[in-house]
Structure formats: C-alpha cells, structure tokens
Write an enzyme that holds these catalytic residues in place. Sequence first.
Site, PDB file in Angstrom:
ATOM      1  N   CYS A   2      61.077  51.691  45.005  1.00  0.00           N
ATOM      2  CA  CYS A   2      62.455  52.183  44.931  1.00  0.00           C
ATOM      3  C   CYS A   2      63.452  51.064  44.664  1.00  0.00           C
ATOM      4  O   CYS A   2      63.240  49.915  45.027  1.00  0.00           O
ATOM      5  CB  CYS A   2      62.835  52.842  46.250  1.00  0.00           C
ATOM      6  SG  CYS A   2      61.679  54.070  46.806  1.00  0.00           S
ATOM      7  N   ARG A  27      60.923  48.071  38.202  1.00  0.00           N
ATOM      8  CA  ARG A  27      60.263  48.166  39.503  1.00  0.00           C
ATOM      9  C   ARG A  27      59.301  49.352  39.582  1.00  0.00           C
ATOM     10  O   ARG A  27      58.457  49.399  40.453  1.00  0.00           O
ATOM     11  CB  ARG A  27      61.325  48.325  40.603  1.00  0.00           C
ATOM     12  CG  ARG A  27      62.139  47.078  40.838  1.00  0.00           C
ATOM     13  CD  ARG A  27      63.207  47.348  41.860  1.00  0.00           C
ATOM     14  NE  ARG A  27      62.657  47.682  43.148  1.00  0.00           N
ATOM     15  CZ  ARG A  27      62.603  46.864  44.188  1.00  0.00           C
ATOM     16  NH1 ARG A  27      63.079  45.666  44.080  1.00  0.00           N
ATOM     17  NH2 ARG A  27      62.099  47.249  45.337  1.00  0.00           N
ATOM     18  N   ASN A 104      65.500  52.526  50.761  1.00  0.00           N
ATOM     19  CA  ASN A 104      64.216  51.931  50.350  1.00  0.00           C
ATOM     20  C   ASN A 104      63.424  51.661  51.615  1.00  0.00           C
ATOM     21  O   ASN A 104      63.997  51.214  52.605  1.00  0.00           O
ATOM     22  CB  ASN A 104      64.430  50.586  49.645  1.00  0.00           C
ATOM     23  CG  ASN A 104      64.865  50.751  48.208  1.00  0.00           C
ATOM     24  OD1 ASN A 104      65.088  51.857  47.756  1.00  0.00           O
ATOM     25  ND2 ASN A 104      64.992  49.638  47.516  1.00  0.00           N
ATOM     26  N   GLU A 481      42.071  36.576  37.560  1.00  0.00           N
ATOM     27  CA  GLU A 481      43.442  36.879  37.172  1.00  0.00           C
ATOM     28  C   GLU A 481      43.463  37.539  35.786  1.00  0.00           C
ATOM     29  O   GLU A 481      44.209  38.494  35.557  1.00  0.00           O
ATOM     30  CB  GLU A 481      44.287  35.590  37.217  1.00  0.00           C
ATOM     31  CG  GLU A 481      45.710  35.711  36.714  1.00  0.00           C
ATOM     32  CD  GLU A 481      46.564  36.767  37.414  1.00  0.00           C
ATOM     33  OE1 GLU A 481      46.144  37.318  38.441  1.00  0.00           O
ATOM     34  OE2 GLU A 481      47.656  37.061  36.881  1.00  0.00           O
ATOM     35  N   LYS A 485      45.013  41.252  35.033  1.00  0.00           N
ATOM     36  CA  LYS A 485      46.038  41.525  34.002  1.00  0.00           C
ATOM     37  C   LYS A 485      45.600  42.691  33.133  1.00  0.00           C
ATOM     38  O   LYS A 485      46.382  43.583  32.835  1.00  0.00           O
ATOM     39  CB  LYS A 485      46.267  40.305  33.097  1.00  0.00           C
ATOM     40  CG  LYS A 485      47.077  39.167  33.646  1.00  0.00           C
ATOM     41  CD  LYS A 485      48.554  39.405  33.793  1.00  0.00           C
ATOM     42  CE  LYS A 485      48.925  40.030  35.101  1.00  0.00           C
ATOM     43  NZ  LYS A 485      48.881  39.288  36.311  1.00  0.00           N
ATOM     44  N   HIS A 504      22.298  38.270  39.242  1.00  0.00           N
ATOM     45  CA  HIS A 504      21.940  38.807  40.566  1.00  0.00           C
ATOM     46  C   HIS A 504      22.367  40.262  40.714  1.00  0.00           C
ATOM     47  O   HIS A 504      22.508  40.762  41.822  1.00  0.00           O
ATOM     48  CB  HIS A 504      22.555  37.943  41.672  1.00  0.00           C
ATOM     49  CG  HIS A 504      22.020  36.543  41.669  1.00  0.00           C
ATOM     50  ND1 HIS A 504      20.759  36.237  42.096  1.00  0.00           N
ATOM     51  CD2 HIS A 504      22.567  35.384  41.222  1.00  0.00           C
ATOM     52  CE1 HIS A 504      20.541  34.938  41.941  1.00  0.00           C
ATOM     53  NE2 HIS A 504      21.632  34.401  41.404  1.00  0.00           N
ATOM     54  N   LYS A 601      56.904  46.366  40.940  1.00  0.00           N
ATOM     55  CA  LYS A 601      57.045  44.914  40.860  1.00  0.00           C
ATOM     56  C   LYS A 601      56.957  44.260  42.229  1.00  0.00           C
ATOM     57  O   LYS A 601      56.318  43.237  42.397  1.00  0.00           O
ATOM     58  CB  LYS A 601      58.377  44.548  40.184  1.00  0.00           C
ATOM     59  CG  LYS A 601      58.589  43.052  39.986  1.00  0.00           C
ATOM     60  CD  LYS A 601      57.570  42.471  39.028  1.00  0.00           C
ATOM     61  CE  LYS A 601      57.684  40.969  38.869  1.00  0.00           C
ATOM     62  NZ  LYS A 601      56.480  40.402  38.235  1.00  0.00           N
TER      63      LYS A 601
END
Length: 606
Positions: A2, A27, A104, A481, A485, A504, A601
């Site tokens: 929010c 966001r 929020n 990382e 992404k 393995h 975000k």
Amino acid sequence: MCGIVGYIGHKKAVPVLINGLLSLEYRGYDSAGVAVLSPDNNEYKLDIVKDKGRVKVLQDNKELENLHGNVGIAHTRWATHGIPSKENAHPHLDNSKSFAVVHNGIIENYIELRQKLIENGYTLYSDTDTEVIPNLIHMNYNGDILQAVSKTLKELKGSYAIEVISPLFPTKIIVAKKDSPLVVGIKDDEKIIASDIPAALSHTNKFYFLDEEEIGVIEKDSAKFFDINLNEVKKDIKEIDWNAESSEKNGFEDFMLKEIYEQPNAIRETIGSRLSLDKKVNLELDGVDFKKFNKIFIVACGTAMHAGIVSKYSFEKFCRIPTEVDMASEFRYRNPLIDEHTLCIFISQSGETADTIAALRLAKDSGSTTISIVNVIGSSITRISDYTLYTHAGPEIAVASTKAYVCQVTLLNILALYISEQLGIENKEINSFKESILELPEKVKDTLTTIDAIKEIADKVYTQKDLYFIGRGTDYAVSMEGSLKLKEISYIHSEAYAAGELKHGPIALIENGITVIAVATNPNISEKTLSNLEEAITRGANSVLITNQDIKNDKINYIINIPKIDSILSPIISIVPLQIFAYFIAKNKKLDVDKPRNLAKSVTVE
Ligand code: AGP
C-alpha cells in the site's frame, strides 16, 4: 504494498494526490482512492472517490472534478484482508461519515475490535482490518481528536501508518505510524505526506520522519508531533539529496533498465570518500570495539540477503571472523545464539522490511552491536540500529532490485576492509583489493556493453518453462540472485545450484533444450564449473557461460565475456548480464517489468 499520500496547502489537493499516487505505483497495488475536504457554505464536506484497479481508473473518474478542496488524503491498496474491490479500497469512513482514514500495515487484532464495535452498535461495511480505525476514532471522540487518536492507537495491535481527515477539524491532517513508514514533506505553506519519499520529491527534499507510535498534527504552515501519550516531541527536518529527476524514467522504457544503467554511478556514490589507496577506510563507526566480536551475522531478505551471501567471503577472508548469513524471516524465529560478542549486520534497500526490522530488534534486545546497510535515508531500520551506513544508490523504483544490490555488495566489502584495518589484521592483498573496488564503476560500465549479446540469447529462450543457473563460491552466490531476478519479472521457473551439487540430484531435471547458465569467474574453480556445465550439455542442455576467464569451448552455445576482477568482487560485475537477461526475457513476454505481479517494492508485512 500500500501507498499513502496526503496534501494540505493552497493548491487544489486532487492533482497533487493523484501525482503522488502515480509515483507510488511501483510499490504494487490493486485499488486506489482519495478523500478531500471541500468548503461548502461556510462548512466543509468530506468526499471520497475510490475504486478497484489502477490510479488511471481513479484519475478518469468524473466525480474527481467535484473535489475542489485543499486538504486531502489518498491511498493505493495492496489487498491483505478482503479481495480487491471498491468497498475494500481506502479511504474508509466511520459510520457517522465524519472521519476518513487511509492505512498502511496490518491490524492484527481487528477481529476482536470489529466484535467490540458491533457490540457497540457499529456496522462494518468492508472486509478490511482498516475499517475499525475510523470507527474506533469515532467511538473515542469527545471533541478532542488527539485524545481520540491516541486512545485508538493504544487499542491497535500490529502495524500502521495512518492519515485522518474530518470536517470537524478541516485545517488539519492527523497522521501516526508504527512499523510502517510515513514522512511529512515541508514546503513553505504546504505539507505533503507520503509513505515513500519519491511521492513527495517533486515538491520538496525536506522531510520530517515520524518515529514509532508518534502522532503528527499537520497544518499547511505548521507540523507538530506527539508521542502516543500526547507529550510533544521536537523533531529535526532532514534534507534528502535525491531529486525528482532521479525518480523519473529519463527516456528509458522502464525504471529497471534505467537503474541497471545507473549502476556505475551508483557504485561511485557508494564508494564516495570512504575508500582511497593511500588512506585507511573511512566509515562513521567510531566507538565500535571490533575486537570484542567472535561472530558476525548478516541478516536480510531477498536480494539484500543475496548481497549478504556474496559478502560473507570478504568478512571471513579479511576479518577472520566466522560469518553466518540468515534470512530475516527465519532468523527472527530460530532463537539464534547472539550476545554482546556478536556483530549483527542488516541489509535493506527500503529500510522498511518487516522481517528485517523484527530481526534487528531481536539482535538489539540480545545485546549485540547492530550495523545496518540501508538505501532509504531516515527509514525505520536506520532509526533502530546502533549504526547505519547508507548505500547512496539513489531512489530505486523498479520492484526488482538491481542497483541497490551492487551498492550493497560494494559497501559490505568496504565494511569488511574497515573491520580488518580496525583489527590490525595484516593482509598483503588489501591494497590490490582496494584498487579493485575503485575500478568497479568502470568495469560495470564496460559490462553493460554485453547488452546486445544477452538480448540475442533472451530472444531465443524466452518461451522456456525452466532455467537453471550454476556456479561455485561467489559465482554460486550470484547465480541465486540471477535466478531470483528471472523468477520475479519473467515468471519463469528457475533455480540456482552450486555447480558441484548438480550431479547429486538436480541433473535428473536436465533434458533436451533446457537452458543452463553457468557463471565462472574464479580462476581456481572455473574449470570445475565448466566440467559441470559439460555434464549438462552431454544431457542435451542449451548452454550459456558468463566468464572472465579465457575459455574457448565449441560445445557451449553462448559465451559472454566480462571484465576480470578479484573473485570476491566478481558478483558485482557478473550480475549485470544476468539482470539484463531477466529484463529482456520479461520484455519478450510483454510483461510489466517494473511492477511484476504479486510483488511489492517494500514488504512491510510479515
Ligand atoms: C528484490 O528484487 C526483491 N524485490 C526483494 O527480494 C527485496 O530485495 C526484499 O524484499 C528486501 O527488500 P529490502 O532490501 O527493501 O529490505
């Protein structure tokens, strides 16, 4: 998650509120709304316009044209309690329609509070936890809004950042926060309230930051603050060195691509005057006795945690202190062994991540020393930790973190060097390592030239359903990382494996045409990673190699050469082609790169 905006001043509130909401779109949200106080025959009327969907839907709503007032609050909702709908969108009103509230956070005891309100004759019209707040304010109101808000806040369990307006006090916006960010931007006789700094940056770079359980009374030419017991609190105005331009796209198609390109400069800012060849590392950590630590914990979430995993190598190499990296969401509940001999390092771009904040509080309560690596100035984590080091990456708007990651890794390495110097540890490699850090901005810039070659690969593989990343040591850490992404913005299933682990178990997944991306930048172990890649190729894999070694191998479909650097720092370089790869896969799939589905975000709830 929010977003909140508020405006009080001489301008019409609606355009300011809408622009603020637009700048918070990154966001992630599912509905939007505004409430405005407009003059009406010597009185004030309170109007609300809200709906499910994008801010654009709200902006196109003709009802907004009737909202002429100079005082208003606005919200973008990311559903937690109740589906995305007009009824559940904020602002919410109390039953008497006197108090409009945006919120929020999460009110954890809302079921109990709803019950109490119902028993007192109130009706709740939405499924949200928020709707209890305006009704409790109404129930507690006896002519003094501050008393009513203070009493209400004491009844709430959980997290909140709220704004309240009412025709009963038409020249004020009441704000309050706990565990959810809120700032008040100051500009002469105007005040712009926001959950995130970028929403107010086009108006001002001067802010008040609310602290935990603080209440603010915001008028157009004044701002007063109180603790929850209504004792006045004096606050300093903080100046932020970000500008509005830095939170705009500046000709780039997406924020993510812009932020990928900003990386060389962002790293330059991170290094700043902290590092030079002929001097000791300069960090504002005076007073920390590093000799007392026998253990380091690095704690964070998502990409920030990956920055920690990559940097562990540096702390163990240069500081010779055992270093463990934890996910904040696990750390906070696993009763970690922490005492005054433990150094706990927290990493967060936003400085508002709920799990990281909880882990930080736990570490403080256990007597350890806490240092935080944060990007957003004045954010909650900076106010809780003993020490804060800012990454100075500038605003990061795209949900998928790129420049914050490279700056976090850079700063963590500088911190490792600082601790090493403070401990007086002799290491012949320190000077060449410092040189390598200083070369990072140019080398990252050179790496950006791989964009066309990466795009070509992305154009070929974007329809695949699964993708694997492999590497060893820091190359494995950066593979995690790269895989995150790709998942985040392309919705392709992908996993990262330590290359040696492939046989393995996971090698069973390799079949004709599956793409395996190997990262191999460490001269001591690259050959081994290469052998593991060949094992996948033998089983039909389509192969990509990201390397800074002189490798010629006809069996590999694509080899991307990147600049050479110390292998501890190589993730800062090798992540760049992986970010670009994820970006073009998502573009090929025509996805919203900056606002991927289901993500926010800053994750301010647990
Ligand atoms: C990164 O691309 C993600 N959006 C996410 O993993 C993020 O890094 C994580 O939520 C932590 O956020 P923070 O750095 O703001 O604490």
